[in-house]
Design an enzyme around this catalytic site. Sequence first.
Site, PDB file in Angstrom:
ATOM      1  N   LYS A   1      -6.465   6.278 -11.552  1.00  0.00           N
ATOM      2  CA  LYS A   1      -5.665   7.227 -12.331  1.00  0.00           C
ATOM      3  C   LYS A   1      -4.644   6.522 -13.223  1.00  0.00           C
ATOM      4  CE  LYS A   1      -6.318  10.986  -9.026  1.00  0.00           C
ATOM      5  NZ  LYS A   1      -7.422  10.284  -8.336  1.00  0.00           N
TER       6      LYS A   1
ATOM      7  N   SER B   1      -9.380   9.685   3.253  1.00  0.00           N
ATOM      8  CA  SER B   1      -7.968   9.316   3.276  1.00  0.00           C
ATOM      9  C   SER B   1      -7.106  10.573   3.254  1.00  0.00           C
ATOM     10  CB  SER B   1      -7.628   8.431   2.079  1.00  0.00           C
ATOM     11  OG  SER B   1      -7.843   9.129   0.863  1.00  0.00           O
TER      12      SER B   1
ATOM     13  N   LYS C   1       0.888   9.526  -3.835  1.00  0.00           N
ATOM     14  CA  LYS C   1      -0.409   9.541  -4.532  1.00  0.00           C
ATOM     15  C   LYS C   1      -0.942  10.943  -4.821  1.00  0.00           C
ATOM     16  CE  LYS C   1      -2.967   9.164  -0.168  1.00  0.00           C
ATOM     17  NZ  LYS C   1      -3.953   8.399   0.602  1.00  0.00           N
TER      18      LYS C   1
ATOM     19  N   ALA D   1       0.812  -1.218   0.000  1.00  0.00           N
ATOM     20  CA  ALA D   1       0.000   0.000   0.000  1.00  0.00           C
ATOM     21  C   ALA D   1       0.845   1.268   0.000  1.00  0.00           C
ATOM     22  CB  ALA D   1      -0.928   0.012   1.211  1.00  0.00           C
TER      23      ALA D   1
ATOM     24  N   ARG E   1      -5.885  21.610 -12.130  1.00  0.00           N
ATOM     25  CA  ARG E   1      -4.456  21.609 -11.857  1.00  0.00           C
ATOM     26  C   ARG E   1      -3.726  20.691 -12.835  1.00  0.00           C
ATOM     27  NH1 ARG E   1      -4.968  20.026  -5.603  1.00  0.00           N
ATOM     28  NH2 ARG E   1      -6.277  18.469  -6.632  1.00  0.00           N
TER      29      ARG E   1
ATOM     30  N   GLU F   1      -4.523  16.740 -13.813  1.00  0.00           N
ATOM     31  CA  GLU F   1      -5.876  16.325 -13.439  1.00  0.00           C
ATOM     32  C   GLU F   1      -6.728  16.033 -14.672  1.00  0.00           C
ATOM     33  OE1 GLU F   1      -7.181  18.028  -9.144  1.00  0.00           O
ATOM     34  OE2 GLU F   1      -7.405  19.409 -10.819  1.00  0.00           O
TER      35      GLU F   1
END
Length: 612
Positions: free
Chosen positions: A403, A444, A361, A357, A532, A535
């Site tokens: 993504k 998160s 990010k 994990a 941004r 994105e």
Amino acid sequence: MTYKVRILVLMIIDTLIVLSAVFIGGYLLFDLQGLSRELMFTTSIVLVIAHHIFASMFKLYKGAWQYASTNELLRIFYAVTLSVLVASAVQPLFFDTFYARTMLVTWMLHILLIGGTRFAWRMYRDHYMKPHNNRKRTLIVGAGAGGTMLTRQLKGSPEAELKPVAYADDESTKQHLEIMDVPVAGSVEDIHHIVAHYRVEHIVIAIPSLKREDLNRIYDQCMETNIKPQIMPMLEDIVSGKLEVTQIRDVEVEDLLGRDPVELDTEGIGDKITGKTVLITGAGGSIGSELCRQLCNFDPSEMILLGHGENSIYSIHMELQKTYSHITFETEIADIQHAERMQGVMETYMPDVVYHAAAHKHVPLMEKNPQEAVKNNVIGTRNVAEAADTVGVSTFVMISSDKAVNPTSVMGATKRIAEMVVQHLDTTSATRFVAVRFGNVLGSRGSVIPLFKKQIEAGGPVTVTHPDMTRYFMTIPEASRLVIQAGALADGGEIFVLDMGEPVKIVDLAKNLIRFSGFSEDDIGIEYTGMRPGEKMYEELLKDEEIDRKQVYPKIHIGRTTEVPMNNLKELFNTYNYKTTEGLKQVLLNIATLDQQPDSLLSEVRSEISIN
């Protein structure tokens, strides 16, 4: 009063009750004339001894009588009945006579006095020992098991600040009934009327199994009364001991945006986790730490918590140690970018399963620092994966991202290349390597909700990049559970894609958060800042050629991938100058559009961008 003193007091009271029941029974029927003193004395002694034995067997001395219910009455009935039967058997055995009516009256008095003392204490405690003044008049939404449990706890707790005055429940058979002296005053649609009629000051939603659309409906009804509702914990958290019934909390946007939970294949997961050694990288992060909590429910023998930040690893270690004392926890402060360190950790613990994990990010930050994104997300993944392969880990599960699909950002590109790393290793290794891909996780670190909350607390405005931008959202517990389930389904080489439901407009999320906080858009305001770098307006979970609509498990799909010839990759490496930031970003995006990782890819990436 200590436990031992309490037991002694109860035994003395019960002894007096038993003796009183015997002699009162004899007096009422015979005026104590014609009764053998020896018989009465022997019967009394046997009955006292039998009572204490059966009272102990049926745990009459361990019950918390302020919460007494029908179960406690049944225990009294069994203990008293068996005690009287034993005492009755003594009379014909030793005295050749049996006073049936006397023992019947004794039995009735025995039950009446034993039960009466217990419930008298409860009534005294409920009505004279609890400060009812200044308690908030509370509406309980839901008159089922959850609502009844909450009402019982609130009424039985002297420290409770809430006083249940009414229920709201949609079940027609409960209308106009009273449950624990609290009336079911109407349905959810009647909440506004109930609040006004019963002068309600507080509302608690007490339906633990509530579907999300129903929660939204109830929440909207409550907000029309200008009372922000709270919600009781999930029954699984109450049963497991993690939370108390009365630990109610505010309804959060995560509750309303999340989906109904999927039942996990606990047997299948248990086969992979129970009694095994499990290693989690990024164990201190929001996803990693929840993975640890969820995995502990399947009783691994040992869990290795690996992370780069000492404070976060310390926090999750202390939490897990306290809750799951039967599991061995080991902590490793280490950087996945160091291959030798990863190899050493794997050789030390020889884990059976690895959940990877750890990752960078944050999209805008990685746009400015592509080298760090490559080192952590690509090289770091390779280090952990190769070390897992070397020691013969059974299953390796990598946490990926939506993504990674048609990536437009460095973060997404590095995540896609990391997927390629584990897919390629799966073709050469006995270890099952899989990736699990999902979208934004509510709450998160670095996610939009904590940012919005801070902006609202500061008085606004809430900043949104574009009015049409949408994202998929999932709660942290749901994401973690499905990651664990996907790992149990792994055959090797798959990219599991979690069903994220319907996308949500970011601006709608901002509006809801403003409303949940008790403000209006006029109070806080929303400001559009523009998209941004890196994105996308809309996120995807699968490319067109990857789509496989069939679910291998509820809310879990497997994405298909296609092979790409090696010479296509070599052309990419020869085309761009990777020593510049823009060159590196371009090659990452081009590599990430390919679908199969050749043997030499990572070594070439290392040499071209001067990463050791």
